[in-house]
Structures are given as structure tokens and as C-alpha cells.
Design a protein around this motif. Sequence first.
Motif, mmCIF file in Angstrom:
data_model
loop_
_atom_site.group_PDB
_atom_site.id
_atom_site.type_symbol
_atom_site.label_atom_id
_atom_site.label_comp_id
_atom_site.label_asym_id
_atom_site.label_seq_id
_atom_site.Cartn_x
_atom_site.Cartn_y
_atom_site.Cartn_z
ATOM 1 N N ASP A 1 19.949 -26.294 9.707
ATOM 2 C CA ASP A 1 19.317 -25.376 8.771
ATOM 3 C C ASP A 1 18.263 -26.166 8.007
ATOM 4 O O ASP A 1 18.549 -27.254 7.503
ATOM 5 C CB ASP A 1 20.372 -24.812 7.813
ATOM 6 C CG ASP A 1 19.872 -23.647 6.994
ATOM 7 O OD1 ASP A 1 18.742 -23.717 6.484
ATOM 8 O OD2 ASP A 1 20.614 -22.662 6.848
ATOM 9 N N GLN A 2 17.055 -25.638 7.907
ATOM 10 C CA GLN A 2 15.945 -26.362 7.261
ATOM 11 C C GLN A 2 16.032 -26.358 5.738
ATOM 12 O O GLN A 2 15.303 -27.098 5.079
ATOM 13 C CB GLN A 2 14.603 -25.775 7.685
ATOM 14 C CG GLN A 2 14.257 -26.028 9.120
ATOM 15 C CD GLN A 2 12.877 -25.497 9.464
ATOM 16 O OE1 GLN A 2 12.288 -24.721 8.740
ATOM 17 N NE2 GLN A 2 12.361 -25.940 10.591
ATOM 18 N N ASP A 3 16.900 -25.533 5.172
ATOM 19 C CA ASP A 3 17.047 -25.516 3.717
ATOM 20 C C ASP A 3 17.733 -26.796 3.262
ATOM 21 O O ASP A 3 18.066 -27.653 4.068
ATOM 22 C CB ASP A 3 17.848 -24.281 3.286
ATOM 23 C CG ASP A 3 17.091 -22.994 3.534
ATOM 24 O OD1 ASP A 3 15.911 -22.917 3.163
ATOM 25 O OD2 ASP A 3 17.682 -22.060 4.107
ATOM 26 N N GLU A 4 17.964 -26.901 1.956
ATOM 27 C CA GLU A 4 18.673 -28.084 1.464
ATOM 28 C C GLU A 4 19.828 -27.680 0.552
ATOM 29 O O GLU A 4 19.993 -26.510 0.222
ATOM 30 C CB GLU A 4 17.735 -29.080 0.754
ATOM 31 C CG GLU A 4 16.773 -28.547 -0.211
ATOM 32 C CD GLU A 4 15.911 -29.629 -0.871
ATOM 33 O OE1 GLU A 4 15.725 -29.462 -2.069
ATOM 34 O OE2 GLU A 4 15.447 -30.583 -0.241
ATOM 35 N N SER A 5 20.641 -28.649 0.199
ATOM 36 C CA SER A 5 21.792 -28.477 -0.681
ATOM 37 C C SER A 5 22.784 -27.483 -0.065
ATOM 38 O O SER A 5 23.030 -27.520 1.141
ATOM 39 C CB SER A 5 21.322 -28.045 -2.065
ATOM 40 O OG SER A 5 22.383 -28.037 -2.964
ATOM 41 N N ASP A 6 23.352 -26.574 -0.878
ATOM 42 C CA ASP A 6 24.325 -25.602 -0.367
ATOM 43 C C ASP A 6 23.708 -24.699 0.700
ATOM 44 O O ASP A 6 24.404 -24.228 1.596
ATOM 45 C CB ASP A 6 24.866 -24.721 -1.502
ATOM 46 C CG ASP A 6 25.842 -25.462 -2.390
ATOM 47 O OD1 ASP A 6 26.307 -26.553 -1.985
ATOM 48 O OD2 ASP A 6 26.139 -24.970 -3.492
ATOM 49 N N ASN A 7 22.422 -24.454 0.588
ATOM 50 C CA ASN A 7 21.744 -23.609 1.567
ATOM 51 C C ASN A 7 21.721 -24.250 2.954
ATOM 52 O O ASN A 7 21.440 -23.569 3.940
ATOM 53 C CB ASN A 7 20.311 -23.314 1.116
ATOM 54 C CG ASN A 7 20.263 -22.573 -0.194
ATOM 55 O OD1 ASN A 7 21.191 -21.858 -0.550
ATOM 56 N ND2 ASN A 7 19.193 -22.742 -0.929
ATOM 57 N N GLN A 8 21.987 -25.541 3.025
ATOM 58 C CA GLN A 8 21.970 -26.277 4.292
ATOM 59 C C GLN A 8 23.381 -26.544 4.816
ATOM 60 O O GLN A 8 23.549 -26.867 5.978
ATOM 61 C CB GLN A 8 21.226 -27.601 4.089
ATOM 62 C CG GLN A 8 20.990 -28.382 5.346
ATOM 63 C CD GLN A 8 20.309 -29.697 5.066
ATOM 64 O OE1 GLN A 8 20.671 -30.402 4.136
ATOM 65 N NE2 GLN A 8 19.312 -30.032 5.860
ATOM 66 N N GLN A 9 24.396 -26.387 3.974
ATOM 67 C CA GLN A 9 25.775 -26.618 4.393
ATOM 68 C C GLN A 9 26.202 -25.498 5.336
ATOM 69 O O GLN A 9 26.008 -24.324 5.036
ATOM 70 C CB GLN A 9 26.710 -26.674 3.185
ATOM 71 C CG GLN A 9 26.390 -27.802 2.220
ATOM 72 C CD GLN A 9 26.446 -29.152 2.887
ATOM 73 O OE1 GLN A 9 27.406 -29.481 3.576
ATOM 74 N NE2 GLN A 9 25.418 -29.952 2.691
ATOM 75 N N LEU A 10 26.803 -25.855 6.468
ATOM 76 C CA LEU A 10 27.122 -24.871 7.501
ATOM 77 C C LEU A 10 28.619 -24.777 7.752
ATOM 78 O O LEU A 10 29.339 -25.769 7.674
ATOM 79 C CB LEU A 10 26.407 -25.228 8.801
ATOM 80 C CG LEU A 10 24.882 -25.308 8.731
ATOM 81 C CD1 LEU A 10 24.311 -25.732 10.068
ATOM 82 C CD2 LEU A 10 24.295 -23.982 8.273
ATOM 83 N N THR A 11 29.065 -23.558 8.095
ATOM 84 C CA THR A 11 30.443 -23.301 8.476
ATOM 85 C C THR A 11 30.438 -22.490 9.766
ATOM 86 O O THR A 11 29.772 -21.457 9.854
ATOM 87 C CB THR A 11 31.188 -22.519 7.370
ATOM 88 O OG1 THR A 11 31.189 -23.308 6.178
ATOM 89 C CG2 THR A 11 32.616 -22.212 7.779
#
Length: 186
Positions: free
Chosen positions: A120-130
Motif C-alpha cells: 500500500d503506497q500510503d503510510e502509517s496505519d493507512n499502510q498497515q495490512l491485514t
Amino acid sequence: NKPSNTIIGEVKAIDKDIGENNRINYFIFQDDSNLFTVDNQTGEIRVISSLDREQRAKYVFIVAAEDPTVQSSPPSTIEVTVIIEDENDSSPVFTGPEMLTVYVNENVANVVLTQLTASDQDESDNQQLTFFIQTDTDKFVIDSSTGSLTNKFPLDREIDNRYFLVIGVTDHGTVPLQAFLNFTVY
């Protein structure tokens, strides 16, 4: 991702003169992006067009302030740094093909069928994946953090010769974004 003409900051200079000689003019002295403007009377800094952190995360430019009544004095300058905050505007993307097929030996349980990966190109929580299995099944399990897909029970071709799964991945943004992958097990 602010709309164009949005005020993003302000610079202030002080001129101790009195009356008409107390005016200050502001201008952008050095800016390689040409994406910002400064109001020459108020010092308000505005963005000219939309900014996207995935394209560029930081901008640095110089704003100058000068006394228009004094021609011989050099302008005062200040370095302005604009840090673009992340918005959850990029969905996760699976690495590899859009559809995946795996062959498994029958009558064997707890076999790691594949290791799925996504980014995911976002960062922080926006980049954490499940990772998760969208399909209703009790025969398979996926490790939510590693993407490792395993069969929980022995598979028997005489009972079922293939399984169709939809595997999902979601980010941890305030409004989560997801991606899906079709997966067939033979």
C-alpha cells in the motif's frame, strides 16, 4: 490533498516604522515546485493545485519580506517547509497475478499453500495490512499479518476436487480500503 487556493500557512514580518512606512510586501523568493503562492500583503501561503503525498511528501521554498519604501535594503527571507500528511487514498495491491491456482497433495493437513503479499503506497496505519478469507470456509486459514494460507484439514479429491476462495487484504485507515484475489485450490 487540499483543494487549490487553500490557505496552508502564513508568514509574518515586523516593520517598526510608523504609518505608510510600516508596509511589508511578501513574495516567494525561491520555489522549484511552483505549487504555492503568498499573498503579498498578508503573508498567507496558499496551495495553487492539489498535492499528493504519494507523489511528493515534502516541499521546501523561500518566502521573502521587504519594505517597499526602502529600495537599498535586501529582503528578509525564511525557509518554509510543507509536509504533506497522508490520506488513505491508495488501496492495497496484491503482489503477483490477479488469479492464483495451487495444487495440493490430498490427505495432508496444515500445508502452507502460498504466501500472499500485498503493498500500500500510503503510510502509517493507512499502510498497515491485514489479510482475510472472504469466502465462507472452515477448511482454510490465513495468517492475517503474514498472508500465509494453510489448509486446516486434509483435502480429499473424491469429496471435493477444487475449492474457490476469495482472499482479501485491508488497510487500517479510518475508512479502510480493500483489495481481493481469486484463488483456486486443486
